[in-house]
Design an enzyme around this catalytic site. Sequence first.
Site, PDB file in Angstrom:
ATOM      1  N   SER A 138       0.847  -1.202   0.000  1.00  0.00           N
ATOM      2  CA  SER A 138       0.000   0.000   0.000  1.00  0.00           C
ATOM      3  C   SER A 138       0.872   1.237   0.000  1.00  0.00           C
ATOM      4  O   SER A 138       1.506   1.560   0.990  1.00  0.00           O
ATOM      5  CB  SER A 138      -0.943   0.020   1.214  1.00  0.00           C
ATOM      6  OG  SER A 138      -0.214   0.132   2.407  1.00  0.00           O
ATOM      7  N   GLU A 352       5.325  10.986  -0.947  1.00  0.00           N
ATOM      8  CA  GLU A 352       4.389  11.819  -0.172  1.00  0.00           C
ATOM      9  C   GLU A 352       3.070  12.011  -0.928  1.00  0.00           C
ATOM     10  O   GLU A 352       2.458  13.082  -0.901  1.00  0.00           O
ATOM     11  CB  GLU A 352       5.034  13.154   0.237  1.00  0.00           C
ATOM     12  CG  GLU A 352       6.269  12.907   1.090  1.00  0.00           C
ATOM     13  CD  GLU A 352       6.728  14.047   1.963  1.00  0.00           C
ATOM     14  OE1 GLU A 352       6.071  15.097   1.984  1.00  0.00           O
ATOM     15  OE2 GLU A 352       7.760  13.877   2.636  1.00  0.00           O
TER      16      GLU A 352
END
Length: 369
Positions: A138, A352
């Site tokens: 993930s 990010e």
Amino acid sequence: TPQRGTVPSPSAGLTEEQKEFQKVALDFASKEMAPHMAEWDEKEIFPVETMRKAAQLGFGGIYVKPDVGGSGLSRLDTSIIFEALSTGCTSTTAYMSIHNMCVWMIDTFGSEEQRRRFCPSLCSMEKFASYCLTEPGSGSDAASLLTSAQRKGDTYVLNGSKAFISGGGDTDVYVVMCRTGGPGPKGISCLVLEKGTPGLSFGKKEKKVGWNSQPTRAVIFEDCVVPVGNRLGAEGQGFSIAMKGLNGGRINIASCSLGAAHASVLLAQEHLTVRKQFGEPLANNQYLQFGLAEMEGREDAAVLCSMAKLFATDECFAICNQALQMHGGYGYLKDYAVQQFVRDIRVHQILEGTNEVMRMIVARNLLQG
């Protein structure tokens, strides 16, 4: 407006105080970072002592409260500082921005006891921090993370692994998102682990295209016992804490891209000794993110930070790439710094929150409007 063909001054529109921070950061970048940037990249050196010198100037906890050793500056001031430092070494500055994000998370969401226990040694960079959200399965879909923390008395037993962790293995404090409850974002909590915790180990050091002055490793938890007193905030608050940290992180990474673009433009100018072509693109985006940096308290903070990250990282990569092109064949040689800026900021479009996810956040907001 800057004259056509000149690179706009990075201090345009700043207050006197901000110009001071910027000058200190630019001086540090040119004296302490730029001369070593190529060596840190080539030898994959994590420049701990240089970062500690930067921390003496207040750059270890820039937007952390002063009572625990932080500088107490605004997000705008932080943005200016990271942009300036990034002109000296983008990879090292990007790690420092992640470290700052971790300290801010502890400062903002931690108890008084946690703030006093962790923040002072992190602000001085006596100790370094890593942010542990991404997992092998993930990345951008962080809400589906699998690392589990089972409550046992006044401890949690942590099992699972994290991937692509900046500083992993070399840092001292790990801010870890893990599942304490059911599926989805509401089952996630945030724990702070210290290096040396039994059951905490690390994968091999990854070989990367850029960002070589910071190590990247998998972080592995095998029956890691963590005191409940190391949980930031309440159970189930972890995803919210992680995302609030990333709002700031995305602005920080956008700022690092700006610094790299500015440095690359100056290198291209120097190489060609012709001052044209770059005045406009840089002028157009130079301080886009500054207004946005101040908007983090707003309800639409997430979408604004996503816009800044998407625009600045895409545009600045294009500018660095164009600066390399203007060097001709020399731009592809490691003797010339421009190629390192290109390699170091390529990953800013991925981490990010990938830029594809940034587009989704922006589009979703527009459709809701």
